[in-house]
Design an enzyme around this catalytic site. Structure first.
Site, PDB file in Angstrom:
ATOM      1  N   ARG A 176       0.474  -0.966  -0.449  1.00 14.06           N
ATOM      2  CA  ARG A 176      -0.315   0.115  -0.054  1.00 14.06           C
ATOM      3  C   ARG A 176       1.060   0.933  -0.113  1.00 14.06           C
ATOM      4  O   ARG A 176       2.133   1.179   0.260  1.00 14.06           O
ATOM      5  CB  ARG A 176      -0.613  -0.205   1.318  1.00 14.06           C
ATOM      6  CG  ARG A 176      -0.518  -0.176   2.918  1.00 14.06           C
ATOM      7  CD  ARG A 176      -1.118  -0.095   4.143  1.00 14.06           C
ATOM      8  NE  ARG A 176      -0.235  -0.108   4.791  1.00 14.06           N
ATOM      9  CZ  ARG A 176       0.150   0.871   5.611  1.00 14.06           C
ATOM     10  NH1 ARG A 176      -0.478   2.068   4.849  1.00 14.06           N
ATOM     11  NH2 ARG A 176       0.541   0.523   6.473  1.00 14.06           N
ATOM     12  N   ARG A 217      -2.880  10.299   0.984  1.00  6.94           N
ATOM     13  CA  ARG A 217      -3.637  11.431   1.652  1.00  6.94           C
ATOM     14  C   ARG A 217      -4.483  12.503   0.904  1.00  6.94           C
ATOM     15  O   ARG A 217      -4.035  13.004   0.510  1.00  6.94           O
ATOM     16  CB  ARG A 217      -3.127  12.252   3.053  1.00  6.94           C
ATOM     17  CG  ARG A 217      -3.825  12.264   4.500  1.00  6.94           C
ATOM     18  CD  ARG A 217      -2.463  12.665   5.747  1.00  6.94           C
ATOM     19  NE  ARG A 217      -1.522  11.839   6.176  1.00  6.94           N
ATOM     20  CZ  ARG A 217      -0.535  11.780   6.541  1.00  6.94           C
ATOM     21  NH1 ARG A 217      -0.091  12.807   6.058  1.00  6.94           N
ATOM     22  NH2 ARG A 217      -0.224  10.741   6.939  1.00  6.94           N
ATOM     23  N   ARG A 270      20.363  -4.803   2.090  1.00  9.17           N
ATOM     24  CA  ARG A 270      21.131  -3.345   0.802  1.00  9.17           C
ATOM     25  C   ARG A 270      21.780  -3.136   1.861  1.00  9.17           C
ATOM     26  O   ARG A 270      21.350  -2.738   3.533  1.00  9.17           O
ATOM     27  CB  ARG A 270      19.825  -2.764   0.470  1.00  9.17           C
ATOM     28  CG  ARG A 270      18.988  -3.272  -0.969  1.00  9.17           C
ATOM     29  CD  ARG A 270      19.847  -2.976  -1.620  1.00  9.17           C
ATOM     30  NE  ARG A 270      19.564  -2.238  -2.629  1.00  9.17           N
ATOM     31  CZ  ARG A 270      20.625  -1.159  -3.438  1.00  9.17           C
ATOM     32  NH1 ARG A 270      21.224  -2.899  -3.662  1.00  9.17           N
ATOM     33  NH2 ARG A 270      20.795  -0.692  -4.193  1.00  9.17           N
ATOM     34  N   ARG A 321      18.993  10.462  -0.552  1.00  4.75           N
ATOM     35  CA  ARG A 321      19.008  11.580   0.611  1.00  4.75           C
ATOM     36  C   ARG A 321      19.368  12.510   0.627  1.00  4.75           C
ATOM     37  O   ARG A 321      20.295  12.015   0.648  1.00  4.75           O
ATOM     38  CB  ARG A 321      17.481  11.736   1.450  1.00  4.75           C
ATOM     39  CG  ARG A 321      18.103  10.724   2.290  1.00  4.75           C
ATOM     40  CD  ARG A 321      16.676   9.597   3.233  1.00  4.75           C
ATOM     41  NE  ARG A 321      17.696   9.241   3.927  1.00  4.75           N
ATOM     42  CZ  ARG A 321      16.280   7.585   5.082  1.00  4.75           C
ATOM     43  NH1 ARG A 321      15.389   8.527   5.481  1.00  4.75           N
ATOM     44  NH2 ARG A 321      17.089   7.315   6.236  1.00  4.75           N
ATOM     45  N   GLU A 368      23.337  10.017   1.311  1.00  2.00           N
ATOM     46  CA  GLU A 368      22.943   8.792   1.194  1.00  2.00           C
ATOM     47  C   GLU A 368      22.956   8.093   0.135  1.00  2.00           C
ATOM     48  O   GLU A 368      22.097   8.491  -0.707  1.00  2.00           O
ATOM     49  CB  GLU A 368      21.325   9.053   2.431  1.00  2.00           C
ATOM     50  CG  GLU A 368      21.445   6.918   2.699  1.00  2.00           C
ATOM     51  CD  GLU A 368      20.149   6.976   3.422  1.00  2.00           C
ATOM     52  OE1 GLU A 368      19.303   6.548   3.646  1.00  2.00           O
ATOM     53  OE2 GLU A 368      20.009   7.944   5.132  1.00  2.00           O
ATOM     54  N   TYR A 418      12.787  -5.269   9.156  1.00  2.00           N
ATOM     55  CA  TYR A 418      12.965  -4.046   9.286  1.00  2.00           C
ATOM     56  C   TYR A 418      11.876  -3.788  10.293  1.00  2.00           C
ATOM     57  O   TYR A 418      11.146  -3.669   9.654  1.00  2.00           O
ATOM     58  CB  TYR A 418      12.799  -2.999   7.411  1.00  2.00           C
ATOM     59  CG  TYR A 418      13.460  -1.671   7.783  1.00  2.00           C
ATOM     60  CD1 TYR A 418      14.587  -1.473   7.627  1.00  2.00           C
ATOM     61  CD2 TYR A 418      11.929  -0.583   8.550  1.00  2.00           C
ATOM     62  CE1 TYR A 418      14.896  -0.405   8.310  1.00  2.00           C
ATOM     63  CE2 TYR A 418      12.394   0.066   8.643  1.00  2.00           C
ATOM     64  CZ  TYR A 418      13.649   0.771   8.123  1.00  2.00           C
ATOM     65  OH  TYR A 418      14.805   1.764   8.553  1.00  2.00           O
ATOM     66  N   ASP A 456      11.125  -0.706  12.676  1.00  2.00           N
ATOM     67  CA  ASP A 456      11.019   1.039  13.570  1.00  2.00           C
ATOM     68  C   ASP A 456      11.511   0.778  15.273  1.00  2.00           C
ATOM     69  O   ASP A 456      11.185  -0.619  15.829  1.00  2.00           O
ATOM     70  CB  ASP A 456      10.005   1.364  13.262  1.00  2.00           C
ATOM     71  CG  ASP A 456       9.292   1.649  11.535  1.00  2.00           C
ATOM     72  OD1 ASP A 456      10.767   2.362  11.008  1.00  2.00           O
ATOM     73  OD2 ASP A 456       8.111   1.557  11.333  1.00  2.00           O
TER      74      ASP A 456
END
Length: 370
Positions: free
Chosen positions: A170, A174, A247, A279, A299, A347, A349
């Site tokens: 997804r 917004r 990666r 970025r 980066e 991964y 958070d």
């Protein structure tokens, strides 16, 4: 003799060590790097807290996790509002009414929805077979071409047509003028940097840095009754089923002595394919800094090879099946606890790492409640 040898002084290992110490256990924490805090390590350089391993913004909806981490530090009110730079044109992220107005000149949510729906239908994609088709079927061709394709291909080092569709299950779309990237209730940056959190967690606990578990395995395994392992699970088992893929990232950090404000935002993503980095981070903006100089980090995504730092697991079908074999071995261990992104090949958070560590603590010390 220690109760626990904790391999890795990052967030998972440090939370476990802190909680074990509270329960009267003796821990030895080791890390192969020359500092604590793992990838959330921040270093104060000329008054600016530099995120040495990429931007880290703490966010969660879980009040228990928020209260837990706030016992170690005070957070500021930073809100993550990244900007995308596509060939010199700037767009707000996540995709919202500001983005759609810049792209198409639309003013109302209904206009934006119609535009996206038109492009979805025109694509003719009904059953997405790869990431490109999945993204277009979700947000249309304009957003995909300008804000997803180049960034994603740089990040993964592969054509979007060669990446599985499930990577983008997804996309945040917004239909409001809201540039806050996260929907979470709690969000911010530690006022004194992330390293302070880990430093407080590890207070009074034995820590050995520049210590590679695999180069000292025989000696270290004999020091404790149990091991908390946060490194690469395939390496722990001597790559028995083959290596897992990742990666990696390379960081290029510069102090700009004559510039007080380089880009006006903490994070700017470069979404075209030609720009080699994904970025630029301008660290002072995480903390509303007004120093006369600034520090930026570019980066660069990179192919991972043995010896490089692994950052993002490649959770395709091959790697998922390989990890399952290692997981089965890990579940049979009675004296080893596996945790963190490398040991779980996932991964996470930061709030998820803390949550997982607290679950591991509960299971270890209160097994009847877990």
């Amino acid at each position: 003799m220690y109760d626990y040898l904790i391999v890795g002084a990052g967030l998972f290992g440090s939370v476990f060590a802190y909680e074990a110490k509270k329960r009267g256990k003796k821990c030895l924490v080791i890390d192969k790097r020359n500092h604590i805090a793992g990838n959330i390590y921040t270093e104060n350089i000329e008054g600016i807290n530099v995120h040495q391993y990429g931007a880290h913004i703490f966010h969660t909806n879980n009040k228990k996790i928020w209260d837990y981490v706030n016992q170690f530090t005070e957070f500021n009110r930073y809100t993550n509002s990244p900007v995308a730079n596509y060939k010199g044109k700037l767009y707000n992220l996540p995709f919202n009414m500001n983005t759609f107005h810049k792209l198409w000149g639309v003013v109302t949510p209904d206009e934006a929805k119609r535009k996206i729906e038109e492009q979805r239908k025109a694509s003719g994609i009904r059953h997405p077979k790869n990431l490109e088709e999945q993204a277009i079927s979700l947000v249309g061709t304009d957003i995909y071409e300008k804000l997803i394709k180049g960034y994603t291909e740089k990040q993964w080092g592969r054509s979007a047509k060669d990446l599985p569709a499930f990577i983008i299950k997804r996309l945040p779309v917004r239909f409001t003028f809201d540039n806050n990237y996260f929907n979470d209730r709690y969000q911010g940056i530690p006022i004194n940097g992330y390293t302070e959190i880990i430093d407080k967690m590890l207070a009074g606990i034995d820590v050995e840095l520049n210590c590679d578990f695999f180069q000292n395995r025989d000696r270290l395994e004999g020091l404790a009754k149990k091991i908390v392992f946060t490194g690469m699970i395939d390496q722990y088992y001597y790559y028995k089923f083959g290596p897992l893929e990742y990666r990696s990232l390379k960081f290029e950090t510069k102090v700009l002595e004559d510039t007080s404000n380089y880009q006006g935002n903490a994070v700017v993503n470069y979404t075209d394919r030609e720009t080699p980095f994904t970025r630029i981070i301008e660290h002072k903006h995480f903390e509303f800094g007004n120093q006369e100089k600034t520090i930026i980090t570019k980066e660069y995504p990179a192919e991972w090879k043995t010896g490089d730092e692994p950052y993002y697991p490649i959770n395709d079908e091959h790697n998922t099946q390989t990890y399952k074999k290692y997981k089965e071995l890990a579940e049979q261990e009675k004296d080893v606890i596996f945790g963190g992104r490398l040991a779980r090949y996932q991964y996470y958070d930061m709030h998820q790492v803390i949550g997982a560590a607290l679950v591991a603590v509960e299971k270890e010390f209160n097994p009847s409640n877990s």
